[in-house]
Write a protein that holds these residues in place. Sequence first.
Motif, PDB file in Angstrom:
ATOM      1  N   GLU A 145      22.366  71.070  12.936  1.00  0.00           N
ATOM      2  CA  GLU A 145      23.111  70.315  13.948  1.00  0.00           C
ATOM      3  C   GLU A 145      23.335  71.158  15.194  1.00  0.00           C
ATOM      4  N   TYR A 146      23.181  70.538  16.361  1.00  0.00           N
ATOM      5  CA  TYR A 146      23.401  71.248  17.623  1.00  0.00           C
ATOM      6  C   TYR A 146      23.865  70.262  18.691  1.00  0.00           C
ATOM      7  N   PRO A 147      24.611  70.740  19.696  1.00  0.00           N
ATOM      8  CA  PRO A 147      25.159  69.841  20.714  1.00  0.00           C
ATOM      9  C   PRO A 147      24.127  69.456  21.768  1.00  0.00           C
ATOM     10  N   VAL A 148      24.190  68.205  22.194  1.00  0.00           N
ATOM     11  CA  VAL A 148      23.354  67.695  23.278  1.00  0.00           C
ATOM     12  C   VAL A 148      24.219  66.782  24.128  1.00  0.00           C
ATOM     13  N   ASN A 149      24.407  67.170  25.400  1.00  0.00           N
ATOM     14  CA  ASN A 149      25.244  66.386  26.311  1.00  0.00           C
ATOM     15  C   ASN A 149      26.628  66.169  25.695  1.00  0.00           C
ATOM     16  N   GLU A 150      27.003  64.895  25.444  1.00  0.00           N
ATOM     17  CA  GLU A 150      28.323  64.601  24.897  1.00  0.00           C
ATOM     18  C   GLU A 150      28.316  64.405  23.382  1.00  0.00           C
ATOM     19  N   GLY A 151      27.159  64.585  22.779  1.00  0.00           N
ATOM     20  CA  GLY A 151      27.079  64.358  21.333  1.00  0.00           C
ATOM     21  C   GLY A 151      26.354  65.479  20.603  1.00  0.00           C
ATOM     22  N   TYR A 152      25.826  65.152  19.435  1.00  0.00           N
ATOM     23  CA  TYR A 152      25.141  66.138  18.604  1.00  0.00           C
ATOM     24  C   TYR A 152      23.872  65.521  18.030  1.00  0.00           C
ATOM     25  N   LYS A 153      22.858  66.360  17.871  1.00  0.00           N
ATOM     26  CA  LYS A 153      21.611  65.960  17.229  1.00  0.00           C
ATOM     27  C   LYS A 153      21.323  66.902  16.064  1.00  0.00           C
ATOM     28  N   ILE A 156      17.097  76.387  20.878  1.00  0.00           N
ATOM     29  CA  ILE A 156      16.663  75.492  19.806  1.00  0.00           C
ATOM     30  C   ILE A 156      15.153  75.598  19.611  1.00  0.00           C
ATOM     31  N   GLU A 157      14.431  75.775  20.715  1.00  0.00           N
ATOM     32  CA  GLU A 157      12.976  75.902  20.617  1.00  0.00           C
ATOM     33  C   GLU A 157      12.585  77.127  19.777  1.00  0.00           C
ATOM     34  N   ASP A 158      13.384  78.192  19.864  1.00  0.00           N
ATOM     35  CA  ASP A 158      13.091  79.401  19.074  1.00  0.00           C
ATOM     36  C   ASP A 158      13.149  79.128  17.581  1.00  0.00           C
TER      37      ASP A 158
END
Length: 301
Positions: free
Chosen positions: A206-214, A181-183
Motif C-alpha cells: 500500500e502507498y499514498p497517491v494524491n488523496e487516497g491509497y493504491k 515505487i518504481e524501484d
Amino acid sequence: MKNLDALMLFCRVAEMMSFTRAAESLGIQKGRVSAVIRQLEADVGATLLHRTTRSVQLTEDGRAFYSRARDLLAEAEALQSMFADKGVPLRGRLRIDMPTVLAQTLFIPALPQLMEAHPDLEIELSSTDRRVDLVQEGFDCVIRLGPVVDDTLIARPMGKLRMINAASPGYLERFGTPQTIEDLLSQGHRMVHYIRNFGSKPDGWEYPVNEGYKTLMLPGMMKVNSVQTYHEAGLAGMGLIQAGYSALAPHLANGTLVEVLPALRPAPLSASFVVAHRRNLSQRVRAFMQWSEALLKPYLE
C-alpha cells in the motif's frame, strides 16, 4: 450493597448467557451465582431467566429488569466515585483485550508503573488478534485496531496508529534500498504477505497517491497469518513489511530494521477504545482509558 451485588451477578449471567461462564469470570463458585439469582427472582416476584441444559436466556420480564439494572449499577458506580480523589488508588478486577503485538511491545512493559500506582488493581489481560465478544466473554473494555463494525458497541476513537515500511539491513544489502515505487519493481523487491486465512488473496503493497491509497502486488517469499510471525519474517530478511510504528520502534532503534520509503507510508490504522455500555464506565475503565491514550499518543498521527 448486597442487592447491588445481586444485580451485578444477574447482569453478568444475562450477558454471558451462562451461570458457569459468569462464575468463572468473577472468580466465584457457580452454586453461589445460582443461589443469588434464585433469591433475586423471589425478591422481585418474577422469573428473570429461562434456563435450559444448553443456555440461559432472558425472559420478557428479565429483559425489562436487565435494562433498568444496568442503569442502576452505572448510577451507583458514579455516585460512589463522584467525590473520589483522582489520586486514590484503584481497586478491583479489570478484564481487557487488545492485539497481541500492542500487549507485548507497548502495554506490558508499561504495566509495572500502572500497578505501582494502583497495587490493588487486578489486571486480566487477553491478547489476541481475533475479534472477541465483549459481552459473552466478560470484558470490561478492549482496544481495537481498524474499523469497529459492531454498531452495538461504544467505540471511542483514540487516534490513527502510524504505519511504516521497513526491512532488515541484510535484505537491503541484497536488493537495494528503494527510493520510489518504481524501484520496488526495477530492483526486484519482495514482500512478506500477511493474510488472515490461507488461500485468500494478499493485500499487496500500500502507498499514498494524491488523496487516497493504491496497492502494488509485489511477489512474496512467504505468507503468514500471524502479526508476530509477520514481524519476525521481516527481521529475518524474508522481505519488506508494512506495520505499526509502535511495534517496530525498538527494532528501528537497535538497527535490526530500517525504515524505507518514509514519504510513502501506508494508511494509518484507526485505534479505538471499545466498551459494551456507554453508561457503565467504571472508575477503573475510565482511568485505564486515559492511561492507554497517553501511552499510545507518541505513536498516533
